[in-house]
Write an enzyme that holds these catalytic residues in place. Structure first.
Site, PDB file in Angstrom:
ATOM      1  CB  SER A   1      -0.908   0.016   1.242  1.00 47.69           C
ATOM      2  OG  SER A   1      -1.582   1.253   1.359  1.00 47.69           O
ATOM      3  CG  HIS A   2       0.553   4.497  -2.720  1.00 42.31           C
ATOM      4  ND1 HIS A   2       0.072   3.436  -3.447  1.00 42.31           N
ATOM      5  CD2 HIS A   2       1.250   5.264  -3.599  1.00 42.31           C
ATOM      6  CE1 HIS A   2       0.448   3.556  -4.706  1.00 42.31           C
ATOM      7  NE2 HIS A   2       1.170   4.654  -4.824  1.00 42.31           N
ATOM      8  CB  SER A   3      -1.090   4.374   3.760  1.00 41.88           C
ATOM      9  OG  SER A   3      -1.170   4.446   5.165  1.00 41.88           O
TER      10      SER A   3
ATOM     11  CB  SER B   1       2.398   3.798  -8.469  1.00 43.97           C
ATOM     12  OG  SER B   1       1.827   4.215  -7.244  1.00 43.97           O
TER      13      SER B   1
END
Length: 247
Positions: free
Chosen positions: A14-16, A75
């Site tokens: 995840s981006h987080s 991404s």
């Protein structure tokens, strides 16, 4: 090589970092024996993805049975696919990035892996979390129509009604335990008409403490499975001491 060493591992990208950790924690509650690793955030701990972190997670999660990657945004998927390309040929052949929804897919995949499913079965389980089945779209018109017209249990089958007594209801950990036990039987089993071997379908019922659950099988040899599953619910999933008052 032990059974645990050949089970499918899962990587959450995840981006987080917090999201990845949370999904790993949730899926891990359902599948304590499965290696689930999170790779969230960039190298500085901010929002983004980190190639090295994802690569390390891929290596760590693959203990011989392959690894399934769940990712949140485009991404993150590209980073995971790039990291897979840099694996050796053997590991690369048993690594897969799924387009399944991050949370539901990870939970479904983890339960399938916990049940001993191979990589193909775990991939299919993750995809079932978002393919339009009743579990994924319980409020859709098609799902409601299917529910209204679901077939009755065959006369030769067996059914038993029990009351949910544990404080969590039939959610999360209890639902996972139920699905895992149901999967050990070769017969079809339902809970209030839903597939008793599908974690997501069980959770979609929203059965709270005090609710009635009908465990049934259309199979004439389904009595043992129904009784075992009904007993599990009546036991409070080993948490009888904290069961609903009066139970």
């Amino acid at each position: 090589m032990s059974v645990e060493q050949t089970r499918v591992g899962i990587v959450v990208v995840s981006h987080s970092g917090r999201i990845a950790e949370g999904v790993r924690e949730l899926a891990g509650q359902m599948a304590p024996s499965i290696t689930i690793l999170d790779a969230g955030g960039d190298a500085e701990g901010g929002l983004g993805t980190d190639f090295a972190r994802v690569s390390d997670a891929l290596m760590g999660a693959d203990t011989g049975g392959g690894v399934l990657v769940l990712a949140d945004l485009g991404s993150a998927i590209m980073t995971a696919e790039s990291a897979i390309e840099f694996l050796d040929a053997e590991r690369r052949s048993r690594a897969h990035v799924s387009p399944a929804p991050l949370v539901e897919g990870a939970v479904a995949a983890a339960v399938a892996a916990e049940q001993g499913g191979d990589l193909a079965a775990v991939i299919a389980a993750a995809l079932s979390a978002g393919d339009g089945t009743p579990a994924a779209s319980a409020n859709s018109a098609d799902a409601l129509a299917a529910e209204e017209h679901r077939p009755e249990v065959a006369p030769l089958g067996y059914a038993r009604s029990v009351v949910v007594v544990n404080p969590e209801g039939l959610h999360a950990r209890p639902a996972a335990e139920f699905a895992k036990l149901a999967a050990t039987f070769p017969v079809a089993v339902t809970v209030n008409g839903r597939d008793g071997k599908s974690l997501l379908q069980i959770m979609s019922l929203g059965l709270m403490p005090g609710a009635e659950a009908e465990i049934a099988s259309p199979d004439p040899d389904g009595r043992a499975a129904v009784d075992a599953l009904a007993d599990l619910i009546e036991s409070g999933f080993g948490d009888r001491g904290n069961a609903a008052p009066g139970k």
